[in-house]
Design an enzyme around this catalytic site. Sequence first.
Site: not given
Ligand code: CMC
Length: 428
Positions: A267, A306, A362
């Site tokens: 986050h 996201h 971010d």
């Molecule tokens: N790098 C590599 N793979 C990713 C990433 C990433 N940053 N984000 C998602 N994926 C992949 C994930 O492994 C999954 O792949 P698979 O379907 O093969 O298992 C797929 O994309 C869907 O991901 P998810 O984890 O189910 O998606 P989510 O909606 O639960 O997670 C998130 C959203 C923001 C937590 C995630 O994209 C992430 O961890 N990003 C990196 C951290 C980040 O930049 N966070 C800031 C978010 S924006 C500001 C805020 O709100 O705080």
Amino acid sequence: MADTLTITDNRTGRQYEIPIEDGTIRAMDLRQIKVDAGEFGMMTYDPAFMNTAACRSGITFIDGDQGVLLYRGYPIEQLAEHSDFLETAYLILCGELPTEAQLEDWTREVMHHTMLHENLKKFLEGFRYDAHPMGMFLSAVGALSTFYPDAKNVFDAGSRRLQMIRLIAKVPGIAAYAYRHTIGRPYVLPDNDLSYTGNFLNMLFKMTELRYKPHPVIERALDVLFILHADHEQNCSTASMRNIGSSQVDPYSALAGAAAALYGPLHGGANEAVLRMLAEIGSKEQIPAFIKRVKSGEGRLMGFGHRVYKSYDPRAKIIKRMADLVFEVTGKNPLLETALELERIALEDDYFVSRRLYPNVDFYSGLIYQAIGFPLDLFPVLFAIPRTAGWMAQWEEMLTDPEQKIARPRQIYVGSPPREYVSRDKRR
Ligand code: CMC
């Protein structure tokens, strides 16, 4: 065409007609679906709230496919161009843009409350020299509840407004003191003749000069960054604010919990993690190997992806444009080239394209923060300051919504069936 959903329970052959409102059915309407009269009734299972609305909200709208973000109906691009943080905070909290007179009163009220109690300074002094500023920030915000016991009157509109003003006014001071504590510099008193962000820069960076004068480009850039971070509907920290607040605890305690949720690397801690990742990658040549590791499941590309945006985060677009203005003043952040190349490669790679992973807010914000001179571990705090406005608006909306009650999810129990206690000598 009726706005209903007909459900046939194939276990019993019975049919149910469920009303649809705003493209949504009420989970409680499913409770009537049961095989035997004595049963609990049907629930929905939705870990991580992937498809469950927990409130009706009039504050922020996001269209994740189109990359649209509105505060109270106003596009983020227009607010970033024409507004300033305090005006945007007023809009988010009160629902409308202020008139000239309202803005003047609001600004005066907020700036009037910027001082921190001397005991709060002592409280911050108790932290170790290397304490993470976000740990200090969330503890200090929680500690404020002991300074303002009147904040317990959560159903008194006047008290709520006072706490909103106090919190918005005091969070920059807490952040600045936490920072100065870690570098061993004396705390700087607020200068209320400066703007909200100008004063924040003053409390962070003033040295021996009689009066600190913020650089107008840096001051404006920080203001825009604050506008972009002010609210983002039902994210992890905001949902925490609402959940904790639903127990009717005071807003300082609830906000400490929201800040704790923000601290995590998925986050608000992501901006800090992005810079650490860019530094670790080191140079453009190392990017393909890094991308390969991410694709094989070794870590994530921080600042990408996201839950809601499945296109370019509109906030990231604004920040990327603004970075050039800041770098004209501060000099280019050497990690910028790595970031740009990383983005270029990721946006062409099928792994990221097929999962619709784009840069989020971010990805570029940390580059600006670092160029301004903020240390890495202050980045999540820089997110928490403006988000305080959003948290407070969402808290107020939750408390005044007659449909809301104490938050209490259900579970599917998967543990042991009832069994007899086994005495210690008989356990295996
Ligand atoms: N790098 C590599 N793979 C990713 C990433 C990433 N940053 N984000 C998602 N994926 C992949 C994930 O492994 C999954 O792949 P698979 O379907 O093969 O298992 C797929 O994309 C869907 O991901 P998810 O984890 O189910 O998606 P989510 O909606 O639960 O997670 C998130 C959203 C923001 C937590 C995630 O994209 C992430 O961890 N990003 C990196 C951290 C980040 O930049 N966070 C800031 C978010 S924006 C500001 C805020 O709100 O705080």
